[in-house]
Write a protein that holds these residues in place. Structure first.
Motif, PDB file in Angstrom:
ATOM      1  N   ARG A   1      29.958  37.726  42.540  1.00  0.00           N
ATOM      2  CA  ARG A   1      30.863  36.906  43.313  1.00  0.00           C
ATOM      3  C   ARG A   1      31.663  38.947  43.536  1.00  0.00           C
ATOM      4  O   ARG A   1      31.846  39.661  42.477  1.00  0.00           O
ATOM      5  N   SER A   2      32.382  38.863  44.330  1.00  0.00           N
ATOM      6  CA  SER A   2      33.010  39.916  45.170  1.00  0.00           C
ATOM      7  C   SER A   2      34.287  40.115  45.753  1.00  0.00           C
ATOM      8  O   SER A   2      34.859  38.873  46.020  1.00  0.00           O
ATOM      9  N   TYR A   3      34.805  41.089  46.495  1.00  0.00           N
ATOM     10  CA  TYR A   3      36.166  41.454  47.425  1.00  0.00           C
ATOM     11  C   TYR A   3      35.855  41.622  48.462  1.00  0.00           C
ATOM     12  O   TYR A   3      34.958  43.143  48.572  1.00  0.00           O
ATOM     13  N   VAL A   4      36.301  41.427  49.520  1.00  0.00           N
ATOM     14  CA  VAL A   4      36.226  42.459  50.609  1.00  0.00           C
ATOM     15  C   VAL A   4      37.833  42.167  51.409  1.00  0.00           C
ATOM     16  O   VAL A   4      38.895  41.476  51.636  1.00  0.00           O
ATOM     17  N   GLY A   5      38.690  42.580  51.031  1.00  0.00           N
ATOM     18  CA  GLY A   5      40.618  42.695  50.828  1.00  0.00           C
ATOM     19  C   GLY A   5      40.328  42.050  49.893  1.00  0.00           C
ATOM     20  O   GLY A   5      39.726  42.310  48.324  1.00  0.00           O
ATOM     21  N   PRO A   6      40.971  40.978  50.443  1.00  0.00           N
ATOM     22  CA  PRO A   6      41.682  40.041  49.218  1.00  0.00           C
ATOM     23  C   PRO A   6      40.751  38.813  49.643  1.00  0.00           C
ATOM     24  O   PRO A   6      41.159  38.125  48.168  1.00  0.00           O
ATOM     25  N   THR A   7      40.286  38.941  50.323  1.00  0.00           N
ATOM     26  CA  THR A   7      39.131  37.821  50.702  1.00  0.00           C
ATOM     27  C   THR A   7      37.717  37.284  49.094  1.00  0.00           C
ATOM     28  O   THR A   7      37.148  38.874  49.580  1.00  0.00           O
ATOM     29  N   PRO A   8      38.228  36.654  48.722  1.00  0.00           N
ATOM     30  CA  PRO A   8      36.538  36.183  47.413  1.00  0.00           C
ATOM     31  C   PRO A   8      35.143  36.193  48.293  1.00  0.00           C
ATOM     32  O   PRO A   8      35.199  35.506  49.307  1.00  0.00           O
ATOM     33  N   VAL A   9      34.376  36.560  48.235  1.00  0.00           N
ATOM     34  CA  VAL A   9      32.621  36.498  48.694  1.00  0.00           C
ATOM     35  C   VAL A   9      31.952  36.259  47.792  1.00  0.00           C
ATOM     36  O   VAL A   9      32.036  37.503  46.780  1.00  0.00           O
TER      37      VAL A   9
ATOM     38  N   VAL B   1      41.007  46.179  45.674  1.00  0.00           N
ATOM     39  CA  VAL B   1      40.984  44.373  45.259  1.00  0.00           C
ATOM     40  C   VAL B   1      42.473  45.028  45.780  1.00  0.00           C
ATOM     41  O   VAL B   1      43.241  44.388  44.611  1.00  0.00           O
ATOM     42  N   PRO B   2      43.360  44.801  47.045  1.00  0.00           N
ATOM     43  CA  PRO B   2      44.776  44.630  46.830  1.00  0.00           C
ATOM     44  C   PRO B   2      44.982  43.124  46.963  1.00  0.00           C
ATOM     45  O   PRO B   2      44.228  41.808  46.907  1.00  0.00           O
ATOM     46  N   ASN B   3      46.133  43.400  46.287  1.00  0.00           N
ATOM     47  CA  ASN B   3      46.477  42.063  45.801  1.00  0.00           C
ATOM     48  C   ASN B   3      47.787  42.003  46.295  1.00  0.00           C
ATOM     49  O   ASN B   3      48.594  41.991  45.401  1.00  0.00           O
ATOM     50  N   GLY B   4      48.209  42.000  47.518  1.00  0.00           N
ATOM     51  CA  GLY B   4      50.102  41.771  47.938  1.00  0.00           C
ATOM     52  C   GLY B   4      49.712  43.353  48.116  1.00  0.00           C
ATOM     53  O   GLY B   4      49.461  44.499  47.508  1.00  0.00           O
ATOM     54  N   PRO B   5      51.831  43.759  49.145  1.00  0.00           N
ATOM     55  CA  PRO B   5      51.805  44.706  49.102  1.00  0.00           C
ATOM     56  C   PRO B   5      51.816  45.680  47.708  1.00  0.00           C
ATOM     57  O   PRO B   5      51.617  47.325  47.931  1.00  0.00           O
ATOM     58  N   ASN B   6      52.511  45.084  47.011  1.00  0.00           N
ATOM     59  CA  ASN B   6      52.729  45.634  45.292  1.00  0.00           C
ATOM     60  C   ASN B   6      51.753  45.796  43.951  1.00  0.00           C
ATOM     61  O   ASN B   6      52.053  45.573  43.412  1.00  0.00           O
TER      62      ASN B   6
END
Length: 430
Positions: free
Chosen positions: A74-82, A333-338
């Motif tokens: 289980r991984s991520y591209v940006g905030p999107t789970p892949v 893995v970004p999680n919003g701007p903050n």
């Protein structure tokens, strides 16, 4: 209460305008960074669209994490789970962790081995390449209900990403006409990337994971900022891992300016020899500090490289770390701007001796969310995000080594940060 606070926050000032069109870069150009690049929801949404889902290669896994048929991660591209999956023919596939039926995130385990992927909601099933293979009651019951006659499984698989690998590292992209990875990384970055990933089979050592209450771009800046390394980190300067005066460089790729390698060569002495003038500039230097276990400072030269330390930033979500003999990758893995999540994977090589494995594990204490070095970066980024979010000022200053954009021979430079934002502004249309 929460709704009222959100409304008040939007009304309070101009830090976080709702529309991307409201954002205008300061007249100072690359010598200044506006605060809203770190705090605006509108800017963040465009970053996801144009950067993480745009024309970039994103790190998703090491091949050693999915060595066998049916293995997945289980991984991520940006905030999107892949999901990263090894299919029956040995190929690696990356697809969105979102059922094509009603959008459920079907893969919930971090890693494992499957013959297929089955959504828990309505049991739609997919093969190891993400193709739809089965739908319960597809033709209904007693000739009533079910899918229309023209429904075709092949038109309703999981959203596939383009995939490429280099020496055991897996990258994915939402763009299927991406340039080759070698062109994207550029020769300047490949030189040190291939020192770590040189074709030797990797051996996993373990994982860390932590959340940092700061904007994701700050981590890229942090590792394109050798200035702070000689000031913030007592461990680096006292024990000579990175000291102003050592042979060092901040190397940016000449094609885009978004990737970088912070490099330094440790001198033979276990403890730093720093001139009195340099000590005056470094409050983090503490005279006479010693380690009870000096094995932390042992550097076993194992690569054809002049550097004992290289920290590579590969845009937009990968850090490749080589701190003496400890090796690892960090996945942003970004999680919003903050906020962003940092996922650390530590490794060595399959042919390492037992002694070298123990040495890498021991030096691994330098890294991670509570490591001798990692802890200070996390706190500094948190302080910066808090300062930017709550202040009445509007921008930060990046004028060290003024006029230089890109590679710098000095540690006292912000040239690589300016190069990153030059590209960022173009892609974002700011």
């Amino acid at each position: 209460m929460f709704q009222s606070q959100a409304i008040l926050g939007r009304m309070a000032g101009t830090k976080n305008p709702d529309q991307i069109e409201d954002h205008v870069w300061p007249a100072e150009g690359l010598d200044s960074i506006p605060d809203w690049v770190y705090t605006s929801d509108a800017v963040y949404e465009r970053e996801v669209e144009r950067i993480f889902h745009g024309r970039t290669w994103n790190y998703v896994a090491l091949e050693v994490e999915v060595p066998n048929v049916g293995d997945y991660k289980r991984s991520y591209v940006g905030p999107t789970p892949v999901v990263v999956s090894r299919a029956e023919d040995g190929s690696i596939h990356v697809f969105e962790n979102r059922c094509a039926h009603r959008g459920a995130e079907f893969c919930r385990n971090s890693r494992g081995n499957n013959k297929e992927f089955v959504c828990p909601y309505h049991q739609w099933s997919y093969d190891l390449k993400g193709n739809l293979q089965g739908i319960p009651f597809k033709r209904g019951v007693n000739k009533a209900g079910g899918m229309p006659k023209d429904f075709r499984n092949e038109n309703h698989g999981l959203k596939q990403l383009a995939v490429t690998t280099r020496n055991g590292v897996v990258f994915a992209s939402f763009c299927h006409d991406m340039e080759p990875l070698e062109d994207y990384l550029t020769p300047e970055i490949l030189k040190d990337f291939d020192v770590v990933f040189n074709g030797r089979k990797l051996q996993l050592h373990g994982y860390y994971k932590n959340e940092v209450p700061a904007n994701w771009k700050m981590y890229h800046e942090n590792l394109k900022d050798p200035y702070h390394a000689t000031l913030l980190h007592s461990f680096l300067v006292v024990f000579g891992l990175m000291v102003a005066g050592n042979e060092s460089a901040m190397i940016a790729d000449s094609k885009y300016g978004i990737h970088g390698t912070m490099a330094s060569a440790k001198k033979e002495d276990k403890y730093a020899k720093v001139s009195d003038d340099t000590k005056k500039e470094m409050r983090s230097f503490h005279e006479g500090m010693k380690l009870q276990d000096e094995r932390f400072l042992e550097y076993i030269k194992e690569f054809d490289s002049p550097w004992s330390v290289t920290m590579q930033t590969i845009w937009p979500n990968l850090i490749v770390q080589r701190e003496m003999n400890t090796l690892g990758v960090r996945h942003i893995v970004p999680n919003g701007p903050n906020s962003f999540v940092m996922m650390w994977t530590m490794f060595g090589y399959e042919d390492d001796t037992e002694e070298m494995t123990r040495h890498r594990l021991r030096q691994g204490n330098l890294m991670g969310p509570s490591g001798f070095l990692g802890l200070e970066d996390n706190e500094a980024l948190r302080f910066t995000q808090e300062g930017i979010s709550k202040s009445t000022s509007q921008q930060s200053v990046i004028k060290l080594d003024a006029g230089n954009v890109g590679t710098a021979d000095s540690l006292i430079s912000e040239a690589a940060i300016r190069a990153m934002y030059r590209h960022y502004r173009e892609v974002m249309g700011l």
